[in-house]
Scaffold this motif. Structure first.
Motif, PDB file in Angstrom:
ATOM      1  N   MET A 175      42.620  47.487  45.124  1.00 44.88           N
ATOM      2  CA  MET A 175      43.372  46.147  44.884  1.00 44.88           C
ATOM      3  C   MET A 175      42.646  45.166  43.862  1.00 44.88           C
ATOM      4  SD  MET A 175      46.137  46.492  46.262  1.00 44.88           S
ATOM      5  CE  MET A 175      46.911  44.988  46.164  1.00 44.88           C
ATOM      6  N   THR A 176      41.333  45.449  43.635  1.00 47.15           N
ATOM      7  CA  THR A 176      40.579  44.566  42.658  1.00 47.15           C
ATOM      8  C   THR A 176      40.029  45.487  41.374  1.00 47.15           C
ATOM      9  OG1 THR A 176      38.662  45.156  43.849  1.00 47.15           O
ATOM     10  CG2 THR A 176      39.426  42.917  44.411  1.00 47.15           C
ATOM     11  N   ASN A 177      41.047  46.494  41.363  1.00 50.90           N
ATOM     12  CA  ASN A 177      40.689  47.465  40.028  1.00 50.90           C
ATOM     13  C   ASN A 177      41.683  46.976  39.017  1.00 50.90           C
ATOM     14  OD1 ASN A 177      41.940  50.589  38.776  1.00 50.90           O
ATOM     15  ND2 ASN A 177      39.948  49.679  38.540  1.00 50.90           N
ATOM     16  N   LEU A 178      41.184  45.447  38.578  1.00 55.81           N
ATOM     17  CA  LEU A 178      41.593  45.139  37.502  1.00 55.81           C
ATOM     18  C   LEU A 178      41.380  45.624  36.046  1.00 55.81           C
ATOM     19  CD1 LEU A 178      42.202  41.421  38.980  1.00 55.81           C
ATOM     20  CD2 LEU A 178      43.773  43.187  38.991  1.00 55.81           C
ATOM     21  N   GLY A 179      41.798  45.408  34.951  1.00 60.91           N
ATOM     22  CA  GLY A 179      41.742  45.876  33.744  1.00 60.91           C
ATOM     23  C   GLY A 179      40.397  45.408  33.149  1.00 60.91           C
ATOM     24  N   GLY A 180      39.783  44.030  33.571  1.00 61.81           N
ATOM     25  CA  GLY A 180      38.644  43.563  33.087  1.00 61.81           C
ATOM     26  C   GLY A 180      37.412  44.295  33.928  1.00 61.81           C
ATOM     27  N   HIS A 181      37.763  45.101  34.611  1.00 58.47           N
ATOM     28  CA  HIS A 181      36.568  45.759  35.340  1.00 58.47           C
ATOM     29  C   HIS A 181      36.437  47.357  35.315  1.00 58.47           C
ATOM     30  CE1 HIS A 181      35.327  41.969  36.868  1.00 58.47           C
ATOM     31  NE2 HIS A 181      36.284  41.856  37.837  1.00 58.47           N
ATOM     32  N   ASP A 182      37.638  47.760  34.519  1.00 63.29           N
ATOM     33  CA  ASP A 182      37.824  49.115  34.042  1.00 63.29           C
ATOM     34  C   ASP A 182      37.238  49.540  32.881  1.00 63.29           C
ATOM     35  OD1 ASP A 182      39.369  51.639  35.814  1.00 63.29           O
ATOM     36  OD2 ASP A 182      39.982  51.308  33.568  1.00 63.29           O
ATOM     37  N   LEU A 183      36.357  50.272  32.738  1.00 66.59           N
ATOM     38  CA  LEU A 183      35.747  50.741  31.492  1.00 66.59           C
ATOM     39  C   LEU A 183      37.013  51.594  30.728  1.00 66.59           C
ATOM     40  CD1 LEU A 183      32.225  51.498  32.121  1.00 66.59           C
ATOM     41  CD2 LEU A 183      32.860  49.959  30.596  1.00 66.59           C
TER      42      LEU A 183
ATOM     43  N   TYR B  13      41.965  40.685  33.024  1.00 69.98           N
ATOM     44  CA  TYR B  13      42.172  40.048  34.075  1.00 69.98           C
ATOM     45  C   TYR B  13      40.790  40.640  34.960  1.00 69.98           C
ATOM     46  CZ  TYR B  13      46.954  38.607  34.056  1.00 69.98           C
ATOM     47  OH  TYR B  13      48.101  38.115  33.894  1.00 69.98           O
ATOM     48  N   THR B  14      40.141  39.641  35.680  1.00 72.34           N
ATOM     49  CA  THR B  14      39.151  39.956  36.271  1.00 72.34           C
ATOM     50  C   THR B  14      38.998  39.465  37.634  1.00 72.34           C
ATOM     51  OG1 THR B  14      37.836  38.299  35.361  1.00 72.34           O
ATOM     52  CG2 THR B  14      37.639  40.263  34.187  1.00 72.34           C
ATOM     53  N   VAL B  15      37.967  39.501  38.563  1.00 67.23           N
ATOM     54  CA  VAL B  15      37.756  39.146  39.645  1.00 67.23           C
ATOM     55  C   VAL B  15      36.385  38.044  39.478  1.00 67.23           C
ATOM     56  CG1 VAL B  15      37.306  39.304  42.171  1.00 67.23           C
ATOM     57  CG2 VAL B  15      39.098  40.491  41.084  1.00 67.23           C
ATOM     58  N   LYS B  16      36.162  36.905  39.863  1.00 68.82           N
ATOM     59  CA  LYS B  16      35.242  36.138  39.741  1.00 68.82           C
ATOM     60  C   LYS B  16      34.227  36.559  40.937  1.00 68.82           C
ATOM     61  CE  LYS B  16      33.613  31.535  38.502  1.00 68.82           C
ATOM     62  NZ  LYS B  16      33.954  30.041  38.181  1.00 68.82           N
ATOM     63  N   GLY B  17      33.063  36.905  40.751  1.00 66.53           N
ATOM     64  CA  GLY B  17      32.178  37.330  41.642  1.00 66.53           C
ATOM     65  C   GLY B  17      32.589  39.039  41.900  1.00 66.53           C
ATOM     66  N   TYR B  18      32.867  39.665  41.108  1.00 68.25           N
ATOM     67  CA  TYR B  18      33.254  41.180  41.396  1.00 68.25           C
ATOM     68  C   TYR B  18      32.159  41.904  41.774  1.00 68.25           C
ATOM     69  CZ  TYR B  18      35.187  45.783  40.592  1.00 68.25           C
ATOM     70  OH  TYR B  18      35.642  47.032  40.574  1.00 68.25           O
ATOM     71  N   GLY B  19      32.276  42.909  42.589  1.00 71.11           N
ATOM     72  CA  GLY B  19      31.140  43.519  43.044  1.00 71.11           C
ATOM     73  C   GLY B  19      30.148  42.881  43.871  1.00 71.11           C
ATOM     74  N   THR B  20      30.248  41.663  44.288  1.00 66.68           N
ATOM     75  CA  THR B  20      29.154  40.726  45.116  1.00 66.68           C
ATOM     76  C   THR B  20      30.033  40.332  46.381  1.00 66.68           C
ATOM     77  OG1 THR B  20      29.480  38.611  44.241  1.00 66.68           O
ATOM     78  CG2 THR B  20      28.176  40.111  43.063  1.00 66.68           C
ATOM     79  N   PRO B  21      29.237  39.910  47.304  1.00 73.36           N
ATOM     80  CA  PRO B  21      29.713  39.273  48.520  1.00 73.36           C
ATOM     81  C   PRO B  21      30.627  37.928  48.270  1.00 73.36           C
ATOM     82  CG  PRO B  21      27.731  39.667  48.966  1.00 73.36           C
ATOM     83  CD  PRO B  21      27.702  39.816  47.492  1.00 73.36           C
ATOM     84  N   LEU B  22      30.400  37.275  46.896  1.00 76.24           N
ATOM     85  CA  LEU B  22      30.954  36.122  46.708  1.00 76.24           C
ATOM     86  C   LEU B  22      32.333  36.362  45.880  1.00 76.24           C
ATOM     87  CD1 LEU B  22      28.029  34.709  44.604  1.00 76.24           C
ATOM     88  CD2 LEU B  22      28.443  34.370  46.987  1.00 76.24           C
ATOM     89  N   ALA B  23      32.711  37.313  45.649  1.00 80.31           N
ATOM     90  CA  ALA B  23      34.124  37.878  45.060  1.00 80.31           C
ATOM     91  C   ALA B  23      35.225  37.115  45.642  1.00 80.31           C
ATOM     92  CB  ALA B  23      34.358  39.251  44.878  1.00 80.31           C
ATOM     93  N   GLY B  24      35.888  36.310  44.783  1.00 83.62           N
ATOM     94  CA  GLY B  24      37.286  35.647  45.201  1.00 83.62           C
ATOM     95  C   GLY B  24      37.219  34.420  45.826  1.00 83.62           C
ATOM     96  N   HIS B  25      36.221  33.801  46.250  1.00 87.32           N
ATOM     97  CA  HIS B  25      36.044  32.695  46.881  1.00 87.32           C
ATOM     98  C   HIS B  25      36.165  31.670  46.159  1.00 87.32           C
ATOM     99  CE1 HIS B  25      34.943  29.569  49.754  1.00 87.32           C
ATOM    100  NE2 HIS B  25      35.021  30.306  50.589  1.00 87.32           N
ATOM    101  N   LYS B  26      36.948  30.589  46.420  1.00 89.91           N
ATOM    102  CA  LYS B  26      37.199  29.614  45.369  1.00 89.91           C
ATOM    103  C   LYS B  26      36.033  28.686  45.219  1.00 89.91           C
ATOM    104  CE  LYS B  26      39.349  25.925  48.588  1.00 89.91           C
ATOM    105  NZ  LYS B  26      38.407  25.028  48.324  1.00 89.91           N
TER     106      LYS B  26
END
Length: 812
Positions: free
Chosen positions: A306-314, A335-348
Motif C-alpha cells: 500500500m506504500t508502493n508509490l511511484g516515487g519509491h519504485d525504481l 508520489y511518495t511517503v514522507k518518512g518512507y522506510g522508517t518508523p516516522l512514515a506518514g505521521h503528520k
C-alpha cells in the motif's frame, strides 16, 4: 491519499527498462543512501557531544521520501553536464550519495550541521562536495534551474565554441515549496523564453512542515504546469501496486486509493499493515477475489504494497525519466511517503521528527549494521563490495569527477570610453557608458549580458539594447520597425541579442543574475552580467539577491533612480534603506558615486572585480577582500548635476574604488568636515560656500562607498584585536580621518538612512551630526523634498550651527 481522480498522465505498467543486475545494484545503493543519511542525522543529534543543549535537526522524514528519486538520478540517469538543485531538506541524502561517489568525507558527515562540517542545506560555497546550485530558501533553487537553462540557451546563441555539452537543469522540489510565489513568477518567465532542457521532479509526499496538504492539490499543480507549456508526467504507482490493479478486483482497490483522503492515507501508513487490513476489509470486504487478495498478504507485505508509490519504485521512475523529452520543460509529479522506510512514515508531525535511540537500534538491525561499521560504505549490503565499487566507478554522472568548471578572465581596460556633458546624472552617465560598451567589439564587451525587469528603458539601457539587441532563443522581428513606425527602441529579438528582458518580477531579476553570474562555473563560459532595476525594488527581490550572493554568483547591479531625489514619483518609488542593504549584504560591494567620472572608474574596476577568484588575504593597504572578488551594487540617481572639470589620475581612481577621497582637504585648523555620499553633492558644495567664516575652513569628504570604507575599517580592527595594536596598517578610512582635527565637527549627508555614514564619527571619536532620510518620502520637487527632509544647504548649515554648541568646538 493521492487525489488524482483520472488515469491520465499516470505511469502505466510496463516492463522495467533496466536489466535485473543493474536494478539490484541501484537497490543496494538506495538502501545505503537511506542508512547513511539517517545515521548522519542520528549521530548529530544523539551521539556527538552538544554543549548548548539545542536540537541539531536534520529532517529524517524529508530525506526518506527523496532517497529513491535521488538514487535513480545520481547512480543511473544523470550525465556530468546535468546540473541539479537538491531539495534543501534532502541535504543528508545528497551528502551520502557524494560520499559513495568519492566526493565527501566521513569526517564532514560526522560533523553534519557542525562548524566546518557538511552543511544543513546544499551549499556551493560552504560544502566541499559537488554542489551545483545552493538551496535553502525554499523555491529559489527550483527557480534557479529555469534561469540556468535560459543562460545555457544564451550561450548557444552566441556561437562560442564550448567543450561542455548542453545538459538538463534539474530541480528536486518538495511539494510544499510550490507554495512559494517566486515559483510561479519563474514559470511565467520560462514560458516567455521558450524554456527547454529543464526538469522539475516534485517529491509529492502531501505533507508540509505543519500539516498534510489540502485535497485536490495535484490537479492544481497539473493545470498550472500545463498552462505554462510544461510536459506533466505523473509517477503515481509502483510496479507492485500496478500488478495488484491487474488482479481480479484490482480496479476497486485502485478506485479506493484514488478516493482516499490524504490525511487518512498518511494515518494508515503510520499505523501499519494491521490498520490497512482493517480499513480495506471494512470498506472493500465481501468483494470476492479482492478480499482474498488482501487476506493473502501478511501485515508487513500489506504495508509494503500500500506504500508502493511511484516515487519509491525504481523501475517506475527509470521508465518515466528515460522517456521524457528534453526539447521542452518537464515536471514529474512523483508520489511518495514522507518518512518512507522508517518508523516516522506518514505521521503528520514527522517533518522535524528524529528517530529515538530505540527506533534507531531497530533501524540498524533492519539494515544489518554492525557496531563500529556505521560509516562503512557497503556495510550491511548483500551485493559484494567489489561489484559495487566497480559499478560506482562507471556511474555516468561521475565520469568527470567534480564538475566545477572555469573560464579565463577577460581583460578589461583601466578606463572606459564615455561622452561627458556639463550637467549629467549618474543614471544618464551609466547609460552613456553602456552605450559605448555596446559599440565595442572587444572580447570583454561582448561578454556583457544585461537584464532588467521591464524597466530597461527607464534605467539607462536603451542605447545598449539598440546596439546589441534582445536575446530570444526563437527570433522575433520588431513589428514597429517593420511597419515603419518611429520608435526610440529597436525591439528585435534573436539568439544573437545580449539583453534578456524580464517581466516585472525582481525575484526573477536576481535569479537571472545568479544563473548568468555562475556561467563560468556551470557552463565553462565567462559572462559579465549587468542588471538594472528601480532602486527601492531591491527590497522586493532581497531574498533572491542574498541567495545569489550566497552562491558567489558574480554580477553588477544598478539600482536607479534612488532616494527622495527621485522627487515627483513619490514615496512608493523612493528608496531610504537600500544604502544599508548595500553595506550589510555579504558578497556585494556597494557604491554610490556623485559624479559620472567616479562612476566610470568604479564600473571599469567592477568589470574586472566580478571575475576575480583568488584567495582572501585582505591586503593591508585597504584591508578589503579584493583578491577574492564578488558582485557590485551601484546606487544611481536621476539628478543632473554639474560635472567637475578634471582628469582622474590613478591614485585618485584607486581612492574612489576604495570608498572615498578628499574633495576639499582639511587642515590642522579645520573645524568642520562635511562627509557626503551621492546626489546631495551640490547641496554640500553650496553649504560649504556659505560657511566662509568658519574657523580653519571646511573639509569635504566625498564618500563613494560607505560599504567599502566600513569593511576595510572593521577588517583592520579585527586584525588588531587578534594580533595586538601596532600590528596592522591603518585602513583607508582611518588614513582619511587621521587628517581631521580631533575637535572638529563631522556632518554626514546622504539621501538615504543617516546610519549609512554616521559611523564615521567612531573612526577617531569625532562628534557627528548625521543628516539623511528616515521616513517615507512624498511627491514634490527636488528642492522642496531636500528641504522637507533636511538634506539641503540650509539644513547642513543648521546642523553645523547646532553641532558647534558642543564643548571644545570652535564656533562658526
Amino acid at each position: 491519499m493521492p487525489d488524482d481522480r483520472s488515469a491520465a498522465a499516470t505511469a502505466a505498467a510496463s516492463p522495467p527498462t533496466v536489466d535485473a543486475d543493474r536494478l539490484a545494484m541501484l537497490s543496494a545503493l538506495e538502501r545505503k543512501a537511506l542508512w547513511l543519511s539517517h545515521w548522519m542525522i542520528h549521530n548529530a543529534n544523539h551521539l556527538r557531544p552538544k554543549h548548548d543543549g539545542l536540537k541539531v535537526g536534520g529532517h529524517q522524514a524529508s530525506c526518506a521520501s527523496m532517497v529513491t528519486l535521488m538514487t535513480a538520478l545520481y547512480f543511473h540517469l544523470l550525465r556530468p553536464e546535468d546540473r541539479v538543485a537538491v531539495k534543501p531538506h534532502a541535504s543528508p541524502v545528497f551528502h551520502a550519495i557524494q560520499y559513495l561517489l568519492g566526493h565527501q568525507s566521513v569526517d564532514k558527515m560526522k560533523d553534519f550541521r557542525s562548524l566546518g562540517g557538511a552543511q544543513s542545506y546544499p551549499s556551493r560555497t560552504k560544502d566541499t562536495d559537488d554542489v551545483d546550485i545552493s538551496t535553502g530558501s525554499v523555491g529559489l533553487g527550483a527557480a534557479q534551474t529555469v534561469f540556468a537553462s535560459i543562460v545555457q540557451d544564451y550561450l548557444d546563441g552566441k556561437g562560442w565554441k564550448r567543450d561542455w555539452p548542453d545538459g538538463r537543469m534539474i530541480a528536486l522540489v518538495g511539494d510544499a515549496e510550490l507554495d512559494e510565489g517566486n515559483i510561479y513568477e519563474a514559470l511565467l518567465e520560462g514560458w516567455k523564453n521558450h524554456l527547454r532542457n529543464c526538469w522539475w521532479i516534485i517529491d509529492y509526499n502531501r505533507q508540509s512542515l505543519d500539516a498534510v496538504v489540502r485535497e485536490g492539490l495535484y490537479a492544481r499543480f497539473d493545470g498550472v504546469f500545463r498552462a505554462f507549456g510544461w510536459e506533466v508526467v505523473t509517477v503515481k504507482y509502483g510496479h507492485r501496486l500496478q500488478e495488484a490493479f491487474a488482479q481480479p478486483g484490482g480496479d476497486r482497490l485502485r478506485e479506493w486509493i484514488d478516493a482516499c483522503p490524504n490525511q487518512l492515507y498518511s494515518a494508515l501508513t503510520f499505523q501499519g499493515g494491521a490498520a490497512w487490513r482493517k480499513r480495506l476489509l471494512d470498506e472493500l470486504g465481501d468483494q470476492g477475489p479482492l478480499q482474498a487478495f488482501i487476506e493473502s498478504h501478511s501485515d508487513d507485505d500489506l504495508q509494503a504494497l500500500m506504500t508502493n508509490l511511484g516515487g519509491h519504485d525504481l523501475p517506475a521512475l527509470l521508465e518515466a525519466f528515460e522517456t521524457a523529452p528534453t526539447d521542452r520543460p518537464v515536471v514529474f509529479i512523483c508520489y511518495t511517503v514522507k518518512g518512507y522506510g522508517t518508523p516516522l512514515a506518514g505521521h503528520k508531525d514527522n517533518h522535524g521528527g528524529i528517530m529515538t535511540p530505540e527506533q534507531m537500534a531497530a533501524f540498524r538491525q533492519a539494515h544489518r549494521i554492525r557496531d563500529g561499521e556505521e560509516w562503512a560504505p557497503f556495510e550491511g549490503l548483500e551485493t559484494p563490495a567489489a561489484e559495487l565499487k566497480t559499478f560506482l566507478k562507471d556511474v555516468p554522472f561521475n565520469a568527470k569527477g567534480r564538475r566545477r568548471l572555469s573560464a579565463p578572465r577577460v581583460s578589461v581596460p583601466e578606463r572606459l570610453t564615455w561622452r561627458p556633458a556639463e550637467t549629467m546624472s549618474t543614471q544618464a552617465g551609466f547609460g552613456t557608458l553602456m552605450d559605448e560598451l555596446g559599440r565595442s567589439k572587444d572580447d570583454y564587451a561582448t561578454r556583457i549580458l544585461t537584464t532588467s525587469p521591464d524597466v530597461a528603458s527607464n534605467t539607462g539601457l536603451t542605447g545598449w539594447i539598440n546596439r546589441t539587441g534582445l536575446f530570444s532563443r526563437l527570433p522575433q522581428e520588431d513589428t514597429f520597425k517593420a511597419e515603419k513606425v518611429p520608435s526610440m527602441q529597436k525591439w528585435q529579438l534573436s539568439p544573437e541579442g545580449r539583453h534578456v528582458e524580464l517581466g516585472i518580477a525582481e525575484m526573477n531579476l536576481f535569479l537571472m543574475l545568479s544563473a548568468a553570474g555562475l556561467s563560468h562555473d556551470l557552463f565553462g563560459e565567462r559572462l559579465l552580467p549587468v542588471g538594472t532595476l528601480y532602486d527601492p525594488f531591491v527590497m522586493r527581490g532581497l531574498d533572491a539577491l542574498n541567495y545569489a550572493c550566497y552562491q558567489d554568483a558574480r554580477f553588477i547591479l544598478a539600482g536607479t533612480p534612488s532616494g527622495v531625489t527621485l522627487a515627483p514619483e513619490g514615496g512608493a518609488h523612493q528608496s531610504v534603506g537600500t544604502p544599508l542593504i548595500g553595506m550589510a549584504q555579504d558578497g556585494l560591494a556597494a557604491f554610490e558615486p556623485a559624479w559620472v567620472d567616479e562612476l566610470e572608474a568604479i564600473l571599469a574596476w567592477s568589470l574586472d572585480y566580478i571575475q576575480r577568484d583568488g584567495s582572501d588575504p585582505a591586503p593591508e593597504h585597504d584591508w578589503l577582500r579584493d583578491e577574492k572578488g564578488g558582485s557590485v551594487y551601484l546606487r544611481l540617481s536621476t539628478r543632473g548635476i554639474e560635472q567637475p572639470s578634471r582628469t582622474l589620475d590613478k591614485p585618485l581612481r584607486d581612492q574612489i574604488v576604495a570608498g572615498g577621497y578628499w574633495l576639499r582637504e582639511p587642515t590642522p585648523a579645520t573645524s568642520v568636515v562635511l562627509a557626503y555620499q551621492g546626489a546631495v553633492a551640490p547641496n554640500v558644495l553650496e553649504a560649504a560656500s556659505r560657511m566662509t567664516t568658519t574657523p580653519g575652513g571646511v573639509g569635504i569628504l566625498s564618500v563613494t562607498s560607505a560599504d567599502r570604507l566600513d569593511a576595510g575599517w572593521r577588517a583592520a580592527q579585527r586584525t588588531r584585536r587578534r594580533e595586538g595594536e601596532g600590528r596592522a596598517r591603518p585602513s583607508h578610512v582611518e588614513r582619511l580621518m587621521a587628517r581631521v582635527p580631533r575637535d572638529a565637527l563631522l556632518v554626514t549627508i546622504i539621501d538615504g538612512h543617516p546610519a549609512t555614514l554616521s559611523w564615521l564619527g567612531g573612526v577617531r571619536g569625532h562628534r557627528v551630526q548625521a543628516l539623511g532620510v528616515e521616513h517615507f518620502g512624498q511627491s514634490g520637487s527636488i528642492a522642496d523634498l531636500h528641504h522637507a527632509y533636511g538634506l539641503d544647504a540650509d539644513a547642513i548649515v543648521a546642523a553645523v550651527a547646532e553641532g558647534g554648541r558642543g564643548e571644545g568646538f570652535r564656533q562658526v
